[in-house]
Design an enzyme around this catalytic site. Structure first.
Site, short mmCIF file in Angstrom:
data_model
loop_
_atom_site.label_atom_id
_atom_site.label_comp_id
_atom_site.label_asym_id
_atom_site.label_seq_id
_atom_site.Cartn_x
_atom_site.Cartn_y
_atom_site.Cartn_z
N GLU A 332 9.27 48.60 36.35
CA GLU A 332 9.17 49.39 35.12
C GLU A 332 7.78 49.99 34.94
O GLU A 332 7.63 51.14 34.50
CB GLU A 332 9.52 48.52 33.91
CG GLU A 332 10.95 48.00 33.89
CD GLU A 332 11.98 49.09 33.62
OE1 GLU A 332 11.57 50.24 33.34
OE2 GLU A 332 13.18 48.80 33.70
N ARG A 336 7.33 54.12 35.00
CA ARG A 336 6.98 54.68 33.70
C ARG A 336 5.50 55.03 33.60
O ARG A 336 5.14 56.14 33.23
CB ARG A 336 7.37 53.72 32.57
CG ARG A 336 8.85 53.37 32.53
CD ARG A 336 9.21 52.64 31.26
NE ARG A 336 10.52 51.98 31.36
CZ ARG A 336 11.33 51.78 30.34
NH1 ARG A 336 10.98 52.16 29.12
NH2 ARG A 336 12.48 51.16 30.51
N ASP A 465 21.38 50.96 41.47
CA ASP A 465 21.54 52.40 41.35
C ASP A 465 20.45 53.21 42.04
O ASP A 465 20.71 54.06 42.90
CB ASP A 465 21.64 52.80 39.88
CG ASP A 465 20.53 52.21 39.01
OD1 ASP A 465 19.78 51.36 39.51
OD2 ASP A 465 20.42 52.61 37.84
N GLU A 600 20.96 59.67 32.03
CA GLU A 600 21.56 59.95 33.34
C GLU A 600 22.50 61.14 33.34
O GLU A 600 22.52 61.95 34.29
CB GLU A 600 22.29 58.70 33.86
CG GLU A 600 21.39 57.58 34.32
CD GLU A 600 20.77 56.81 33.16
OE1 GLU A 600 19.72 56.17 33.36
OE2 GLU A 600 21.34 56.85 32.05
N THR A 689 12.61 58.25 39.26
CA THR A 689 13.78 57.79 38.50
C THR A 689 13.50 57.69 37.01
O THR A 689 14.41 57.38 36.24
CB THR A 689 14.26 56.43 39.05
OG1 THR A 689 15.58 56.16 38.59
CG2 THR A 689 13.32 55.30 38.62
#
Length: 743
Positions: A332, A336, A465, A600, A689
């Site tokens: 994360e 980010r 994913d 998404e 992502t």
């Protein structure tokens, strides 16, 4: 022979003039109090203790039980009809359908009508207003919300209701449900005149439990179960929806307004903290690194919000520090914070962001000091130590294989190879591991042994994913020279098509399910809606054309996950019906009905529009933005996740705005509506992502053309491994294959 028994008591019966008798028999009942007093002190204490436990348990379990009871009958409400009520309704519906003659029946009035709907697309029928209204609902007609603390609005004119063939607010009723149209076809829409004349008059805002709802978007109370039954059974099969004009509103400005509103809440109540809690006007802390602020840096720059960007940059310069004793999640924090800082550097050229990125990158490196070189999930960026989660020594596969774009870019910018080396080693290890099934990978990997765990379970949802996403994007980022990445990606897509792709029974919607020990589960996370965009990106870069065909089908399914919900917002998880007799494609369990403002679907809409120029993808994105404004916008600033996408009257705010709403969702919506195809061109930038754009590396010039891409692939084939050549052959990748184009 026994003598008669002797009675040693007297039975006395008294009577009064009103015939009220009193019997003083010996066998009268003892009072409860006397029995209670006969118990020992220990017995009485035990009974009181048990009663107290039962009371506490009942109070704690009541909210969850009531929520489940409320949702249990949703599916049956739409599938079962009462014969008696059906006979009562039929004459009216027949008369309604008869008015259409040989033409396809028009839309009829639904339960969720705003003002100015239905009379020639009047003042309220701008973009986002749909056909979910019929004649007779004039200006000023307004729903009367129910529930505590809800302002009472004017009631609509009293008249007999016709029966809806759509659900949700008018802004979302551009088309009927997939089961309400023949084959789920998308019909062309008709523009009506007279829009916008009284728009300003109807824009008055009402407050609802901290959320802001425009008057034209307010809804009536939901229909009863019987009305839903009649609507589902009797809706016209060939409804032709109305088209809304896109020219009456600046969609780009609408996204900017949404961002400003969200930013206002963050700045007022959560400045410098990780997440905003807009309902309680407070903040939530995860790592204490200002996640929302850093996630939004490049979004503000792209939207030309200069004042907001300047405030955020000032905080980064003066307040952001990584020398603190705090555990952060490697994945994360990388996608980010590190990704956000690298992206901000590339867009602005400001060295401040690169210096912060270098500082953070070096502090994350201890995560890779493991026996297997598979990184730990958690790092203390102040102490320089790392560890797995407290409950396991496993790491999530998606987390350890979705940090590569950022670390590779950090090495390129700093000319320090150690960042790229550690993440490339992870990909090499995963490439060779046993336990895959036709390219599909398990969800967990052990940091000690370096082996897959929990084998036999395969999904493209949570925990796996972005592994598939980063295979393709690393191959593109690296100049399309890393054969192992392309090999793993192509094999994985073939495995998805072989094991996970199915179609629903009612409307033949294509979806991606899950596999658990060879048992198929028709369950799909909203997270899986990244896949259409990834497939389209691969096809754009010369991979097989049937990847684009699958992307188109999956994009329609992700759209239906929104459109078939009463709020126009997708749930976190859906299940699909495989039987044609079920009547509905999408089934949502009570525990899965929440919406977290996820990006998404709009991400894939952005890719699909960029590559096909099909405007329906923009329209679908606009519907989603309208739904966010209708059901998640908080009046004092910010947007909130909600608990129930099936309840437009009380969606249940969760009091949390995730950082990715600003970093991803609104950014992709802005890029979707932008006419500037060179704004973050997909031939020059790759998105991580978390939607942070990073330019291509030095191995592939940013002005690469379609022809040059084909040359790159041909040169790759000439020196590729036999396994990759076999995969390319199976995928029918040939130089003469025409590129996919929109019809």
């Amino acid at each position: 022979m026994y003598p008669p028994s002797r009675k040693d008591f007297i039975s006395l019966t008294l009577s009064d003039p009103h015939s009220h008798a009193y019997n003083n028999g010996k066998h009268r009942r003892q009072s409860c109090w006397r029995k209670w007093k006969q118990l020992s002190r220990l017995q009485r204490s035990l009974i009181l203790f048990l009663l107290a436990l039962l009371l506490i348990f009942g109070l704690l379990s009541y909210p969850s039980l009531s929520e489940q009871w409320r949702g249990l009958s949703d599916r049956e409400d739409w599938l079962e009809l009462n014969d008696r009520e059906l006979k009562t309704i039929l004459p009216e519906v027949k008369s309604l359908l008869g008015q259409a003659g040989d033409k396809a029946p028009g839309p009829v009035a639904g339960p969720n009508l705003g003002p100015d709907v239905g009379q020639g697309a009047g003042a309220g029928a701008g973009p986002g207003a749909g056909p979910g209204a019929g004649p007779g609902v004039g200006p000023g007609a307004m729903a009367e919300p129910r529930g505590p603390n809800i302002p009472m609005l004017a009631k609509p004119p009293t008249k007999k209701k016709t029966f809806p063939n759509k659900r949700g607010p008018p802004s979302l009723q551009k088309e009927g449900n997939i089961s309400d149209t023949v084959g789920g076809e998308n019909h062309k829409e008709v523009v009506q005149d007279g829009e916008g004349e009284e728009e300003d008059k109807e824009k008055k805002l009402v407050s609802w439990r901290g959320a802001m709802i425009e008057a034209e978007q307010a809804t009536e109370p939901p229909p009863s179960a019987d009305e839903k039954d009649a609507a589902a059974a009797l809706a016209p099969a060939n409804t032709v929806p109305l088209e809304v004009s896109a020219g009456s509103v600046d969609r780009l400005e609408a996204v900017r307004d949404a961002f400003r509103h969200a930013w206002k809440g963050y700045k007022d109540y959560a400045w410098g903290h990780d997440e905003l809690k807009p309902i309680s006007k407070s903040f939530g802390e995860w790592f204490g690194l200002g996640l929302t602020l850093i996630d939004a840096l490049d979004t503000m720059w792209i939207m030309s919000l200069k004042e907001e960007f300047a405030d955020a940059k000032n905080w980064v310069e003066k307040q952001l520090t990584f020398s603190k004793n705090v555990d952060v999640n490697l994945f994360e924090t990388t996608i980010r914070v590190l990704g956000g800082l690298l992206s901000a550097y590339h867009l602005t050229g400001d060295q401040l962001f690169l210096e912060k990125a270098k500082d953070l990158g070096s502090r994350l490196m201890p995560a890779f000091k493991t026996p297997s070189k598979i990184p730990f999930s958690d790092v203390n960026i102040g102490k320089g130590t790392a560890h797995p989660p407290r409950w396991t020594s496993d790491s999530t596969l998606a987390e350890v294989t979705s940090i590569q774009l950022e670390f590779r870019e950090l090495s390129r910018l700093t000319q320090e190879p150690q960042y790229q080396e550690v993440v490339n080693e992870v990909m090499k290890l995963v490439h060779k591991l046993p336990g895959k099934q036709d390219g599909l990978v398990p969800m967990f990997i052990n940091t000690n042994s370096g082996q897959f765990t929990h084998k036999g379970v395969f999904t493209l949802g949570a925990r796996a994913d972005s592994y598939y996403e980063y295979l393709l994007k690393q191959w593109i980022q690296g100049g399309k020279t890393e054969d192992e990445l392309l090999e793993d990606y192509l094999q994985a897509i073939e495995g998805v098509k072989k094991h996970l792709v199915r179609q629903t029974g009612p409307s033949r919607l294509t979806f991606v399910g899950e596999l658990s020990h060879n048992r198929f589960n028709p369950k799909m996370d909203h997270l899986v809606c990244f896949l259409p965009g990834t497939l389209a990106l691969g096809a754009h870069n010369g991979l097989p054309g049937d990847h684009m065909d699958l992307a188109v089908e999956l994009m329609e399914t992700c759209h239906q996950m929104y459109k078939q919900m009463e709020t126009g917002l997708s749930p976190e998880i859906v299940h699909f019906s495989l039987l044609a007799s079920d009547g509905r494609d999408v089934i949502v369990k009570p525990a899965d009905r929440h919406n977290l403002l996820r990006p998404e679907t709009v991400e894939s809409l952005f890719y699909m529009y960029r590559f096909t120029k099909d405007t329906k993808y923009r329209d679908w994105g606009w519907d989603i933005l309208q739904s966010f404004n209708n059901y998640t916008k908080v009046s004092d600033g910010g947007y909130t996740s909600i608990n129930n996408v099936r309840d437009p009257v009380n969606p249940g705010p969760r009091d949390k705005m995730e950082s990715f709403f600003l970093g991803e969702t609104l950014k992709y919506l802005y890029l979707l509506f932008s006419d500037d195809m060179e704004l973050l061109s997909l031939d020059k930038y790759i998105f991580n992502t978390e939607a942070h754009p990073l330019p291509y590396g030095p191995l592939h010039p940013s002005d690469v053309t379609t022809q040059e891409r084909s040359v790159t692939i041909r040169s790759t084939e000439s020196c590729a491994s036999p396994r990759l050549l076999l995969l390319l052959s199976r995928a029918h990748l040939s130089n003469n294959r025409p590129r996919w184009t929109a019809v």
